[in-house]
Enzyme design. Structure first.
Site, PDB file in Angstrom:
ATOM      1  N   LYS A 115       0.851  -1.200   0.000  1.00  0.00           N
ATOM      2  CA  LYS A 115       0.000   0.000   0.000  1.00  0.00           C
ATOM      3  C   LYS A 115       0.885   1.248   0.000  1.00  0.00           C
ATOM      4  CE  LYS A 115      -3.917   1.712   2.851  1.00  0.00           C
ATOM      5  NZ  LYS A 115      -4.714   1.361   4.069  1.00  0.00           N
ATOM      6  N   SER A 196      -9.566   1.158   3.408  1.00  0.00           N
ATOM      7  CA  SER A 196      -8.798   2.053   2.576  1.00  0.00           C
ATOM      8  C   SER A 196      -7.719   1.347   1.758  1.00  0.00           C
ATOM      9  CB  SER A 196      -8.140   3.134   3.441  1.00  0.00           C
ATOM     10  OG  SER A 196      -7.177   2.556   4.315  1.00  0.00           O
ATOM     11  N   SER A 220      -9.752  -1.305   7.273  1.00  0.00           N
ATOM     12  CA  SER A 220      -9.100  -1.004   5.997  1.00  0.00           C
ATOM     13  C   SER A 220      -8.399  -2.188   5.330  1.00  0.00           C
ATOM     14  CB  SER A 220      -8.102   0.139   6.170  1.00  0.00           C
ATOM     15  OG  SER A 220      -8.782   1.365   6.205  1.00  0.00           O
TER      16      SER A 220
END
Ligand code: NAG
Ligand code: NAG
Ligand code: NAG
Ligand code: NAG
Ligand code: NAG
Ligand code: NAG
Ligand code: NAG
Ligand code: NAG
Length: 545
Positions: A115, A196, A220
């Protein structure tokens, strides 16, 4: 009507430029040097290791295949922010090592995506999706990146995300960042990818790398994992180091794998877990910091005699009937596998919520992150600085995407050194502890609590407990599409959802074992519908049929 047009545009674009699954139906490319080899949408670490050891292909081939797959779908899915310009060179070195008979472990030469809030000290940026951090430099690799590299993994790209891990705005959308655009899910055109760790979820779900790392503060990892038909591990806060990861909250942030199988997730977790002098929460890892052998814990019979709790009074009465029906069918499956299903109500089933812990933590933790940058191109040191930048830099799309979350955090007027913060934190610890998950586990001597993944995240977030989510089911092919304000499909045909195993702190070994037994019995991912968009470049196309 507008929806139809969008759908058709995407379908046409897929068919013309990208090659959808049906274009690959000849299966030539599922043969590598004359041997059948699984598609990169199904392949496991074990498969890749075997192929690499046999010389069917090299890590250079693997990197080329994944980069080509990213190039095919990223113009539509926006799952990737940056690819690693050094990936091929790194693969070359790892191939040379393997040729000499030396490997660093099961991840040797395996491409992984991280990420874009997990920093690397290389040519890639660590942006959290914001132009505020483009060009910023960190002193060294984050511990997560360093551990992946020590284990031989190739960090092939950085994944797009909900900007600032969904900690900026009250009217943005899941998977949108100023730097990377809007991520959409792979199971339905314009699917809300959730967030997320949106890009990490999409990347893992369609094989843009073997798997990905995500971060979770509340939901997330597990939420985009379920929307990608994935296994997601949200580790206990402190099992994985947050050093040089763009924070929201030191009390809740954690980093974990998002993979297609429990086994792959366990192998990756093994590589990244552990104590780190740069993150003192890792000193809470029990057994003197020794990490259990997660892989060895995976046994198909693990559900037998397992004590599985259901907090009936904490399940949402407004939950989707499709998800609840699948949930209760899963309960029956577990009973058949010999699990004891125990009613394990929470003493505080519906706690009040507080935004103070995350807000006050962010004020402190963001400043601490920024202070570690060795190059800070816009000279931003505090949340107030970042807010000002965001409100004035055109690419940040303010005010269409507002900064309401930050406005509220700054309006507190204090940070996580204030007594008012500690009072709120104690409420969280009570609600998540004795009043919630940890109390239910202890009172009922449970191995795990299960909940539909859509309802699980908050129950483990506030006290830092772990979750493992596994594929549970899909919306029916005839399901009506529902669309959010910004045009993302919330529910639609074939969209996947998950089942969560939640437990006491540092019980990942147990949770992974239960999740594995459930996965092996049900094979939901393998049996379910496929994504609507799948890159069609396979290893055979690179290494030769
Ligand atoms: C191609 O492979 C897929 C998945 O392995 C399989 O379902 C399909 O039947 C194959 N198609 C042909 C034409 O062999
Ligand atoms: C990182 O950002 C800089 C802009 O400051 C850009 O030139 C560079 O290409 C980016 N790195 C990668 C790998 O995309
Ligand atoms: C970590 O260190 C900080 C600052 O040095 C301290 O306030 C905090 O209590 C420590 N946390 C743990 C879990 O040891
Ligand atoms: C648990 O909660 C459910 C739903 O509120 C309720 O029906 C049930 O009686 C409760 N069980 C116990 C043992 O209190
Ligand atoms: C946090 O609050 C304390 C006490 O007001 C203050 O001294 C410190 O500078 C603040 N830190 C940040 C990063 O806001
Ligand atoms: C988002 O909220 C801001 C106010 O905070 C508003 O100006 C803006 O129009 C909103 N965006 C949308 C798309 O509604
Ligand atoms: C889908 O929408 C149509 C038209 O609004 C409605 O008649 C039908 O009942 C809906 N189907 C489902 C499964 O909700
Ligand atoms: C690697 C890659 O495709 N990066 C893209 C990320 O998204 C931005 C905004 O859409 C593009 O400009 C990049 O090319």
């Amino acid at each position: 009507m507008a929806r139809l047009t969008t759908w058709r545009l995407i379908s046409t674009a897929s068919a013309l430029w990208l090659g959808i699954a049906s274009l690959a139906a000849a299966n030539c490319s599922l043969s590598v040097k004359g041997e059948q080899f699984p598609s990169l949408i199904d392949v496991t670490i074990e498969d890749l290791e075997k192929g690499l050891n046999k010389g069917l292909f090299t890590s250079v081939d693997l990197v080329k295949a994944y980069l080509a797959r990213i190039a095919q779908v990223n113009p539509i899915l926006h799952a990737i922010n940056e690819v690693n310009p050094d990936a091929l060179a790194i693969a070359t070195d790892l191939d040379a090592m393997r040729a000499k008979g030396k490997t660093l472990g099961p991840l040797h030469g395996i491409p992984i995506i991280i990420k874009d809030n997990i920093a690397t000290a290389d040519k890639m940026n660590n942006t959290a999706g914001s132009f505020a951090l483009v060009g910023a430099k960190v002193p060294r690799d984050s511990t997560m990146a360093a551990k992946l590299r020590q284990a031989g993994a190739i960090i092939v790209a950085k994944a797009n995300l909900s900007q600032w891990a969904n900690y900026r705005s009250s009217n943005s959308s899941n998977g949108w960042s100023a730097y990377g655009g809007q991520v959409t899910g792979a199971y339905y055109p314009n699917q809300d990818p959730s967030g997320s760790s949106s890009g990490s979820g999409v990347a893992s779900s369609i094989g843009l790398a073997l798997a990905a790392l995500g971060t979770e503060t509340s939901g997330s990892i597990v939420s985009p994992s379920q929307r990608g038909n994935l296994v997601g591990v949200k580790p206990t806060v402190g099992l994985t180091s947050r050093y040089l990861v763009v924070p929201i909250s030191s009390h809740q942030d954690t980093i974990g794998p998002m993979a297609r199988t429990v086994k792959d997730a366990a192998i990756i977790l093994q590589a990244i877990a552990g104590r780190d002098c740069h993150d003192n929460y890792t000193s809470a890892i029990p057994n003197n910091g020794k990490i259990p052998n997660y892989l060895a814990a995976l046994k198909p019979g693990a559900l037998k005699n397992a004590r599985i709790g259901i907090p009936y009074n904490a399940l949402s009465p407004s939950a989707s009937s499709i998800e609840m029906t699948a949930f209760y069918a899963a309960v029956e499956t577990m009973k058949k596998e010999g699990a004891q299903i125990i009613s394990a109500n929470f003493t505080v089933p519906n706690p009040a919520t507080t935004s103070i812990v995350l807000g006050a933590d962010f004020v402190s933790d963001l400043a601490a992150y920024l202070s570690q940058l060795t190059h800070n191109p816009h000279n931003l040191h505090t949340l107030a600085d970042v807010r000002k930048f965001t409100q004035t830099f055109a690419g940040e799309m303010y005010p269409d995407r507002n900064t309401a979350t930050w406005d509220a955090a700054l309006a507190l007027g204090y940070n996580n050194t204030d007594i008012r913060f500690w009072q709120e934190l104690q409420k969280n610890y009570y609600w998540g502890g004795e009043g919630g998950l940890l109390g239910a586990v202890e009172r009922n001597k449970l191995d795990a609590v299960i909940m539909p993944t859509s309802q699980a995240a908050g129950r483990a977030a506030i006290q830092g407990a772990p979750i493992v989510t596994v594929p549970l089911g899909f919306y029916p092919a005839s399901w009506n599409v529902t669309v959010s304000g910004r045009g993302l499909v919330q529910q639609g045909p074939n969209m996947p959802f998950g089942l969560s195993f939640l437990g006491s702190k540092f019980s990942e070994e147990k949770l992974l074992a239960l999740a594995y037994a459930f996965e092996q019995k049900t094979q939901v991912r393998a049996k379910g519908p496929k994504p609507y968009i799948v890159p069609n470049i396979e290893l055979g196309d690179i290494a030769g049929f």
